[in-house]
Design a protein around this motif. Structure first.
Motif, PDB file in Angstrom:
ATOM      1  N   ARG A   1      -4.821  -3.882  -6.899  1.00 18.39           N
ATOM      2  CA  ARG A   1      -4.494  -3.301  -5.529  1.00 18.39           C
ATOM      3  C   ARG A   1      -5.768  -3.345  -4.905  1.00 18.39           C
ATOM      4  NH1 ARG A   1       0.032  -0.352  -4.569  1.00 18.39           N
ATOM      5  NH2 ARG A   1       1.715  -0.096  -6.248  1.00 18.39           N
TER       6      ARG A   1
ATOM      7  N   LEU B   1      -2.085  -1.954  -0.753  1.00 16.56           N
ATOM      8  CA  LEU B   1      -1.155  -2.581  -1.392  1.00 16.56           C
ATOM      9  C   LEU B   1      -1.528  -3.304  -2.542  1.00 16.56           C
ATOM     10  CD1 LEU B   1       1.159  -3.649   1.508  1.00 16.56           C
ATOM     11  CD2 LEU B   1       1.766  -1.656   0.104  1.00 16.56           C
ATOM     12  N   SER B   2      -0.510  -3.740  -3.698  1.00 17.91           N
ATOM     13  CA  SER B   2      -1.080  -4.626  -4.515  1.00 17.91           C
ATOM     14  C   SER B   2      -0.967  -5.984  -4.001  1.00 17.91           C
ATOM     15  CB  SER B   2       0.003  -4.525  -5.802  1.00 17.91           C
ATOM     16  OG  SER B   2       1.304  -5.087  -5.497  1.00 17.91           O
TER      17      SER B   2
ATOM     18  N   PHE C   1      -1.273  -2.874   5.191  1.00 19.83           N
ATOM     19  CA  PHE C   1      -1.464  -3.638   4.068  1.00 19.83           C
ATOM     20  C   PHE C   1      -2.719  -3.060   3.199  1.00 19.83           C
ATOM     21  CE2 PHE C   1       0.010  -7.072   7.115  1.00 19.83           C
ATOM     22  CZ  PHE C   1       0.953  -7.284   6.322  1.00 19.83           C
TER      23      PHE C   1
ATOM     24  N   GLU D   1       2.706  -7.203  -3.704  1.00 21.49           N
ATOM     25  CA  GLU D   1       3.235  -6.565  -2.474  1.00 21.49           C
ATOM     26  C   GLU D   1       2.907  -7.334  -1.356  1.00 21.49           C
ATOM     27  OE1 GLU D   1       4.066  -2.217  -3.911  1.00 21.49           O
ATOM     28  OE2 GLU D   1       1.904  -2.678  -3.033  1.00 21.49           O
TER      29      GLU D   1
END
Length: 335
Positions: A310, A276-277, A273, A280
């Motif tokens: 992010r 990630l944004s 994770f 996402e």
């Protein structure tokens, strides 16, 4: 306790001095060698009644009478000092001090709070959720002795202004120091000393005067809290924004509240994770929790961040949710 230790130390010194005096007297008057002189001194001092090395001369008898009378008072004093340790809890107190010192030496990444006044105790209560060991430094011994330590704090009697006391509290291994002493000058000095001993430590300092805030910042304090200013702002907010205040109290005031704010550092996330944004990660649908804000190490706080933001190294996610959703987030995203 320190005075009791001094009394015990002085009592033993007087016993040794008495034995040496008796040994010297028997050596001069009776012509004994040092070993026999010590033997006669000890059996005379202790009144055990063992056999003499040889029959005493008249002068030796007079010296023995004088020596016995002299030691009667010393023996009574020594017995009273030892009894105070055994029957008045002095020995137990010393043993507890020893075990507490050993426990302090094992602490690491703990929190030190200087001053066990109202602010210090409230801070300690709030920090219990951190599950970190908390060490209180308090100058007033009566405050420590009269405190019912049901919460398992480490209590250290000493003046936090002294470098030796901070070292004993493990400041070089601590993660955070909170200084709540009534004197601004003391808080500045503690901040300077703590930063010198541990440049990485986070310091939160209390200030009373406005001009002290800058001094504490220059001394190395990461955060400065002025209770009077905070109290005044709080009372004003109760008039102008009562619902907001009530909302914040629900989140931060009651440990039994169903809802809470949590901060999740990037380094706590599972590897898959990281970077990630938020879109996402899909936090809301997966856990029910809400990403209320986002702290970027460069831009600062971003409130109600969009899905393109992010989470990179050094960033922090501010999470809002009930106990169930927060637990679900930690189970899903935190390593």
């Amino acid at each position: 306790m320190q005075s009791a230790l001094k009394k015990l130390f002085y009592a033993f010194l007087m016993i040794i001095a008495s034995i040496l005096l008796g040994s010297l007297g028997f050596m001069i008057i009776e012509g004994y060698d040092f070993r026999d002189g010590v033997y006669m001194s000890v059996i005379t001092f202790s009144t055990v009644g063992f056999k003499e090395v040889q029959p005493l001369s008249d002068d030796g008898k007079l010296f023995t009478v004088f020596y016995i009378i002299l030691n009667l008072g010393l023996f009574a004093y020594t017995a009273s000092v030892i009894s105070s340790f055994l029957f008045e809890g002095r020995f137990k107190e010393i043993y507890k001090t020893y075990t507490d010192k050993k426990a302090l030496e094992k602490l690491n990444n703990h929190i030190i709070i200087c001053g066990f006044g109202k602010n210090g105790e409230i801070a300690g209560n709030g920090l219990r959720v951190s599950k970190k060991e908390i060490v209180f430094i308090e100058k007033n011994a009566d405050v420590i002795n009269n405190f019912n330590n049901e919460k398992g704090y480490q209590l250290l009697h000493g003046d936090a202004v002294l470098e030796s006391v901070l070292v004993e509290a493990g400041v070089e291994r601590a993660s955070t120091l909170i200084t709540t002493l009534p004197s601004d000058a003391d808080n500045v000095f503690i901040t300077l000393t703590a930063k010198e001993l541990n440049p990485q430590i986070q310091i939160i300092a209390k200030a009373t005067e406005r001009n002290t805030e800058k001094k504490l910042k220059r001394a190395g304090a990461d955060h400065v809290v002025m209770p009077d200013r905070v109290g005044g702002s709080y009372m004003a907010s109760l008039v102008t924004r009562p619902s907001v205040v009530q909302f914040l109290e629900i989140l931060n005031g009651d440990q039994n509240s169903e809802y809470s704010l949590e901060e999740i550092n990037h380094n706590l996330l599972k590897d898959k994770f990281k970077n990630l944004s938020l879109g996402e990660m899909d936090v809301k649908n997966k856990t029910g929790a809400t990403v209320l804000a986002f702290k970027d190490k460069k831009e600062g706080f971003v409130f109600s961040p969009n899905s393109d933001v992010r989470c990179n190294e050094g960033d922090v996610i501010i999470l809002l949710g009930d106990k169930k959703s927060v637990k679900a987030f930690k189970d899903e995203f935190v390593a």
